[in-house]
Design an enzyme around this catalytic site. Structure first.
Site, PDB file in Angstrom:
ATOM      1  N   LEU A 141       0.828  -1.026  -0.304  1.00 42.18           N
ATOM      2  CA  LEU A 141       0.029  -0.119   0.207  1.00 42.18           C
ATOM      3  C   LEU A 141       0.578   1.322  -0.300  1.00 42.18           C
ATOM      4  CD1 LEU A 141      -2.411  -0.897   2.415  1.00 42.18           C
ATOM      5  CD2 LEU A 141      -2.605  -1.111   0.092  1.00 42.18           C
ATOM      6  N   GLY A 142       2.151   1.083  -0.039  1.00 40.26           N
ATOM      7  CA  GLY A 142       2.636   2.338   0.263  1.00 40.26           C
ATOM      8  C   GLY A 142       4.763   1.530   1.341  1.00 40.26           C
ATOM      9  N   GLY A 196       6.864   3.245   3.790  1.00 42.04           N
ATOM     10  CA  GLY A 196       7.193   4.077   5.339  1.00 42.04           C
ATOM     11  C   GLY A 196       8.805   3.875   5.462  1.00 42.04           C
ATOM     12  N   LYS A 255       2.052  -2.277   9.353  1.00 44.31           N
ATOM     13  CA  LYS A 255       2.776  -1.103   9.188  1.00 44.31           C
ATOM     14  C   LYS A 255       3.806  -2.162  10.401  1.00 44.31           C
ATOM     15  CE  LYS A 255       2.656   3.217   9.831  1.00 44.31           C
ATOM     16  NZ  LYS A 255       2.899   4.239  10.525  1.00 44.31           N
ATOM     17  N   ASP A 294       3.603  16.664  11.207  1.00 42.24           N
ATOM     18  CA  ASP A 294       4.236  15.974  10.015  1.00 42.24           C
ATOM     19  C   ASP A 294       2.873  15.884   8.394  1.00 42.24           C
ATOM     20  OD1 ASP A 294       5.898  15.188   7.684  1.00 42.24           O
ATOM     21  OD2 ASP A 294       4.964  13.318   8.747  1.00 42.24           O
TER      22      ASP A 294
END
Length: 361
Positions: free
Chosen positions: A34-35, A37, A57, A150
């Site tokens: 999904l992404g 990090g 995560k 952030d």
């Protein structure tokens, strides 16, 4: 081995011995990434019993220093304490001897950064919609005595493929701060979105508002603002293509002096006023198109049919615009109601506190 010590919505932290078995029995991790990090890939997982999808995560315990562990603990604690339609929800946390797995609700629409890279820039309507939703999340976060630190396009995720609703994610740098506290000093976040005072290592929650201003600027122009030597922003010439209200809004957020920068509540209220203005303009435009449509029909029902059809299309598009902006107005009104409730609750807490202190003094 350091252990996380925070409650989560669906489960408390399990023992290291049983955690791996419990996670594997409850969730199946897919190959879909999904992404990315700081600690590696974020993958899609599916609950074996319910079929519910979550984003996982994973953190390697052997690679986490004490500060990284503190940041993760803080992320779970702060994000779990926030209940808002525009804040991603923490589903659960699992910890074993080798890994910590943070499960967050699955947001299937992708991040806003990828969307802006595809299209170059958004129209004012869509940009305003996303910024209003972001402001709702930021205002709620600030009202809870927290600062995100952030805020950026990559941390705004669409909830679905229609790319309309967004949620704020990644609270790894989030920290507690309220008016009257000493300024924060940790330099963290993403450089392109950092407020001048963050780089100077003395800042308040107004730093988040600078970041919101950068987001708004990019959504409208497709470009990041630059900086002069005195920290004042260099705005894109494309900003001049938008309404005066939009330009003033961005400038009010990208103000180098944080004492003159809008608060989240002020920015949200400003967006409501701008929405009222755009609604009135849209209504006026619909009346104008309707009059022109009627004039064409009256002049010549035969030769005016093509123009009549074109005007009907314009009218339908304007009606859809009004419907969309009316829905946005409802969402903003709900956010303002939550603000009023929070203010009333905090006032009542202060009143009760004063009564208690006077009773025992």
């Amino acid at each position: 081995m350091a252990m996380l010590n925070v409650p989560t919505p669906e489960c408390s932290i399990l023992s290291a011995k049983s955690c791996k078995t419990a996670f594997s029995s409850l969730y199946k991790v897919t190959d879909k990434v999904l992404g990315e990090g700081l600690n590696g890939e974020v993958k899609l997982a599916v609950n074996r019993q319910t079929g519910k999808k979550v984003a996982v995560k994973s953190y390697s315990m052997s690679r986490m220093c004490r500060k990284a562990m503190d940041d993760l603990t803080n992320e779970v604690r702060t994000q779990s304490s926030l209940e808002h339609p525009n804040v991603a929800r923490v589903e659960a946390v699992f910890q074993s001897e080798s890994k910590v797995r943070l499960l967050v609700e699955h947001l299937s629409g992708g991040d806003v950064f990828k969307h802006i890279m595809e299209v170059g820039e958004f129209g004012e309507g869509h940009a305003a919609s996303l910024v209003r939703q972001l402001l709702g999340a930021v205002e709620h976060t600030h009202a809870k005595g927290l600062v995100h630190r952030d805020i950026k396009l990559e941390n705004m995720m669409y909830t679905g493929a229609d790319r309309q609703a967004v949620k704020l994610i990644d609270f790894g740098f989030c920290t507690s701060w309220k008016a009257g506290d000493a300024p924060m000093t940790r330099r963290c976040g993403t450089p392109a979105y950092m407020a001048p005072e963050v780089l100077k290592m003395s800042y308040t929650n107004k730093a988040d508002m600078w970041s919101v201003g950068v987001v708004a600027h990019v959504l409208l122009t497709g470009e990041l603002p630059g900086r002069h030597s005195d920290w004042t922003p260099i705005l894109s010439d494309r900003l001049g293509e938008y309404s005066l209200e939009a330009q003033k809004f961005v400038v009010a957020l990208l103000t180098a002096d944080p004492s003159k920068r809008l608060t989240a509540q002020q920015a949200l209220e400003t967006s409501v006023r701008n929405l009222e203005t755009s609604l009135e303009q849209a209504r006026g435009e619909i009346k104008r198109v309707r009059r022109e449509n009627e004039d064409f029909i009256a002049k010549d029902r035969g030769t005016g049919s093509a123009a009549n059809s074109e005007l009907s299309v314009q009218l339908e598009l304007l009606r859809r615009t009004i419907d969309h902006e009316t829905n946005e107005r409802k969402m903003v009104s709900q956010s303002l109601d939550r603000i009023a409730d929070d203010v009333e609750r905090r006032s009542e807490e202060r009143r009760v506190g004063k009564e208690c202190r006077s009773r025992w003094s």
